[in-house]
Design a protein around this motif. Structure first.
Motif, PDB file in Angstrom:
ATOM      1  N   THR A 155       0.854  -1.191   0.000  1.00 18.79           N
ATOM      2  CA  THR A 155       0.000   0.000   0.000  1.00 18.79           C
ATOM      3  C   THR A 155       0.889   1.240   0.000  1.00 18.79           C
ATOM      4  O   THR A 155       2.066   1.182   0.396  1.00 18.79           O
ATOM      5  N   GLY A 156       0.303   2.371  -0.417  1.00 15.05           N
ATOM      6  CA  GLY A 156       1.047   3.622  -0.416  1.00 15.05           C
ATOM      7  C   GLY A 156       1.547   4.028   0.957  1.00 15.05           C
ATOM      8  O   GLY A 156       2.731   4.348   1.126  1.00 15.05           O
ATOM      9  N   PRO A 157       0.679   4.044   1.991  1.00 15.17           N
ATOM     10  CA  PRO A 157       1.142   4.435   3.325  1.00 15.17           C
ATOM     11  C   PRO A 157       2.250   3.528   3.864  1.00 15.17           C
ATOM     12  O   PRO A 157       3.208   4.018   4.469  1.00 15.17           O
ATOM     13  N   ASP A 158       2.136   2.217   3.633  1.00 13.19           N
ATOM     14  CA  ASP A 158       3.185   1.302   4.096  1.00 13.19           C
ATOM     15  C   ASP A 158       4.507   1.576   3.378  1.00 13.19           C
ATOM     16  O   ASP A 158       5.580   1.568   3.988  1.00 13.19           O
ATOM     17  N   GLY A 159       4.417   1.817   2.074  1.00 13.16           N
ATOM     18  CA  GLY A 159       5.624   2.102   1.308  1.00 13.16           C
ATOM     19  C   GLY A 159       6.287   3.386   1.752  1.00 13.16           C
ATOM     20  O   GLY A 159       7.511   3.440   1.908  1.00 13.16           O
ATOM     21  N   LEU A 160       5.492   4.427   1.981  1.00 14.28           N
ATOM     22  CA  LEU A 160       6.051   5.701   2.424  1.00 14.28           C
ATOM     23  C   LEU A 160       6.697   5.566   3.790  1.00 14.28           C
ATOM     24  O   LEU A 160       7.795   6.092   4.028  1.00 14.28           O
ATOM     25  N   HIS A 161       6.037   4.838   4.688  1.00 15.15           N
ATOM     26  CA  HIS A 161       6.588   4.648   6.032  1.00 15.15           C
ATOM     27  C   HIS A 161       7.945   3.951   5.966  1.00 15.15           C
ATOM     28  O   HIS A 161       8.912   4.389   6.606  1.00 15.15           O
ATOM     29  N   LEU A 162       8.029   2.872   5.187  1.00 15.38           N
ATOM     30  CA  LEU A 162       9.291   2.147   5.077  1.00 15.38           C
ATOM     31  C   LEU A 162      10.372   3.015   4.442  1.00 15.38           C
ATOM     32  O   LEU A 162      11.532   3.014   4.881  1.00 15.38           O
ATOM     33  N   ALA A 163      10.006   3.776   3.402  1.00 14.58           N
ATOM     34  CA  ALA A 163      10.989   4.609   2.699  1.00 14.58           C
ATOM     35  C   ALA A 163      11.549   5.702   3.591  1.00 14.58           C
ATOM     36  O   ALA A 163      12.724   6.069   3.472  1.00 14.58           O
ATOM     37  N   LEU A 164      10.713   6.233   4.485  1.00 16.32           N
ATOM     38  CA  LEU A 164      11.162   7.313   5.370  1.00 16.32           C
ATOM     39  C   LEU A 164      11.929   6.787   6.579  1.00 16.32           C
ATOM     40  O   LEU A 164      12.845   7.452   7.072  1.00 16.32           O
ATOM     41  N   GLU A 165      11.558   5.615   7.062  1.00 14.74           N
ATOM     42  CA  GLU A 165      12.155   5.105   8.297  1.00 14.74           C
ATOM     43  C   GLU A 165      13.429   4.289   8.056  1.00 14.74           C
ATOM     44  O   GLU A 165      14.200   4.068   8.981  1.00 14.74           O
ATOM     45  N   ASN A 166      13.654   3.843   6.813  1.00 16.10           N
ATOM     46  CA  ASN A 166      14.826   3.022   6.512  1.00 16.10           C
ATOM     47  C   ASN A 166      15.670   3.678   5.425  1.00 16.10           C
ATOM     48  O   ASN A 166      15.206   4.571   4.711  1.00 16.10           O
ATOM     49  N   GLU A 167      16.914   3.228   5.313  1.00 18.99           N
ATOM     50  CA  GLU A 167      17.815   3.741   4.286  1.00 18.99           C
ATOM     51  C   GLU A 167      17.858   2.758   3.116  1.00 18.99           C
ATOM     52  O   GLU A 167      18.425   1.676   3.233  1.00 18.99           O
ATOM     53  N   TYR A 168      17.209   3.129   2.015  1.00 19.93           N
ATOM     54  CA  TYR A 168      17.203   2.293   0.819  1.00 19.93           C
ATOM     55  C   TYR A 168      18.092   2.913  -0.253  1.00 19.93           C
ATOM     56  O   TYR A 168      18.239   4.134  -0.335  1.00 19.93           O
ATOM     57  N   ASP A 169      18.662   2.056  -1.090  1.00 23.11           N
ATOM     58  CA  ASP A 169      19.454   2.533  -2.213  1.00 23.11           C
ATOM     59  C   ASP A 169      18.562   2.890  -3.397  1.00 23.11           C
ATOM     60  O   ASP A 169      18.971   3.676  -4.261  1.00 23.11           O
ATOM     61  N   LEU A 170      17.343   2.318  -3.430  1.00 21.45           N
ATOM     62  CA  LEU A 170      16.429   2.564  -4.549  1.00 21.45           C
ATOM     63  C   LEU A 170      15.019   2.163  -4.148  1.00 21.45           C
ATOM     64  O   LEU A 170      14.835   1.218  -3.376  1.00 21.45           O
ATOM     65  N   VAL A 171      14.024   2.874  -4.687  1.00 17.79           N
ATOM     66  CA  VAL A 171      12.620   2.510  -4.502  1.00 17.79           C
ATOM     67  C   VAL A 171      12.009   2.243  -5.871  1.00 17.79           C
ATOM     68  O   VAL A 171      12.121   3.072  -6.783  1.00 17.79           O
ATOM     69  N   VAL A 172      11.401   1.065  -6.031  1.00 19.27           N
ATOM     70  CA  VAL A 172      10.624   0.739  -7.230  1.00 19.27           C
ATOM     71  C   VAL A 172       9.167   0.973  -6.863  1.00 19.27           C
ATOM     72  O   VAL A 172       8.617   0.281  -6.002  1.00 19.27           O
ATOM     73  N   LEU A 173       8.530   1.948  -7.515  1.00 22.65           N
ATOM     74  CA  LEU A 173       7.240   2.472  -7.051  1.00 22.65           C
ATOM     75  C   LEU A 173       6.162   2.382  -8.123  1.00 22.65           C
ATOM     76  O   LEU A 173       6.342   2.868  -9.243  1.00 22.65           O
ATOM     77  N   ASP A 174       5.029   1.778  -7.768  1.00 22.74           N
ATOM     78  CA  ASP A 174       3.853   1.767  -8.643  1.00 22.74           C
ATOM     79  C   ASP A 174       3.096   3.082  -8.454  1.00 22.74           C
ATOM     80  O   ASP A 174       3.276   3.775  -7.445  1.00 22.74           O
ATOM     81  N   VAL A 175       2.267   3.447  -9.411  1.00 19.33           N
ATOM     82  CA  VAL A 175       1.470   4.684  -9.308  1.00 19.33           C
ATOM     83  C   VAL A 175       0.116   4.399  -8.680  1.00 19.33           C
ATOM     84  O   VAL A 175      -0.298   5.052  -7.723  1.00 19.33           O
ATOM     85  N   MET A 176      -0.601   3.406  -9.207  1.00 22.54           N
ATOM     86  CA  MET A 176      -1.954   3.113  -8.740  1.00 22.54           C
ATOM     87  C   MET A 176      -1.891   2.221  -7.510  1.00 22.54           C
ATOM     88  O   MET A 176      -1.882   0.992  -7.599  1.00 22.54           O
TER      89      MET A 176
END
Length: 223
Positions: A32-53
């Protein structure tokens, strides 16, 4: 390399997760969008592969909120293939845009290109001899003892540590630490270095901050 996948379609998400792990990456999956945003902000990733819908929060919004705090590379992977959608994604700060259906080999090639292009991440802790700088918490210690620094002293020490062994001129230090160029007869840099030495070097036999006459200062361990 640590990659975050934000994809709500179960088969696609599982396929990406499995494929990236088999290709040697560490991968996390959010659906889900909220779960993805939470993980992206709270962890250090080298890259995010992101869907739109995405459910609850679309990919456009996830990217907007992510860019408010981080510059993690983002690759949009979406079925929205109209030119305006691609333009919107890139204008919001995406680094690449790949349309579904896709070939996994092409996705992998684009991911590796983005990772090569991304700047190297600074380590969480900078070390010079027994001096440690915790970059995340802005804490400094030497030989296990905490050292209290002012914000400018910390900025000066971090600059010297990031460029360990490199002679930094007074003009470079002033522009990086004070964000301005001082006149050549201004001794603000020398005064700041003297105060920093009093805390970092004076109590210890092994001196780390050195003066190079006529050139500037450097931080390094010397025998």
């Amino acid at each position: 390399m640590h990659i975050l996948i934000v994809e709500d379609e179960p088969k696609t998400g599982d396929y990406l997760h499995k494929g990236l792990r088999e290709s040697g990456f560490t991968a996390d999956l959010a659906r889900t969008g909220p779960d993805g945003l939470h993980l992206a902000l709270e962890n250090e990733y080298d890259l995010v592969v992101l869907d739109v819908m995405l459910p609850k929060l679309d990919g456009w919004t996830v990217l907007q909120k992510l860019r408010e705090r981080k510059q993690t590379p983002v690759l949009f992977l979406t079925a929205r293939d109209e030119i305006p959608d691609r333009v919107r994604g890139l204008e919001l700060g995406a680094d690449d845009y790949l349309v579904k259906p896709f070939a996994f080999a092409e996705l992998l090639a684009r991911i590796r290109t983005l990772l090569r292009r991304a700047p190297a991440r600074e380590p969480d802790v900078l070390k010079v001899a027994d001096l440690e700088i915790d970059v995340l918490r802005h804490r400094v210690s030497r030989a296990g003892a905490r050292i209290e620094l002012t914000p400018k002293e910390y900025a000066l020490l971090q600059l010297l540590a990031r460029r360990q062994g490199e002679v930094l001129s007074r003009s470079l230090i002033s522009s990086q630490v004070w964000d301005m160029n001082f006149d050549s007869d201004t001794n603000v840099v020398d005064v700041a270095v003297k105060r920093l030495r009093a805390k970092v070097d004076d109590p210890y036999p092994n001196k780390l901050i050195h003066t190079v006459r006529g050139m500037g200062y450097l931080l390094e361990e010397r025998a």
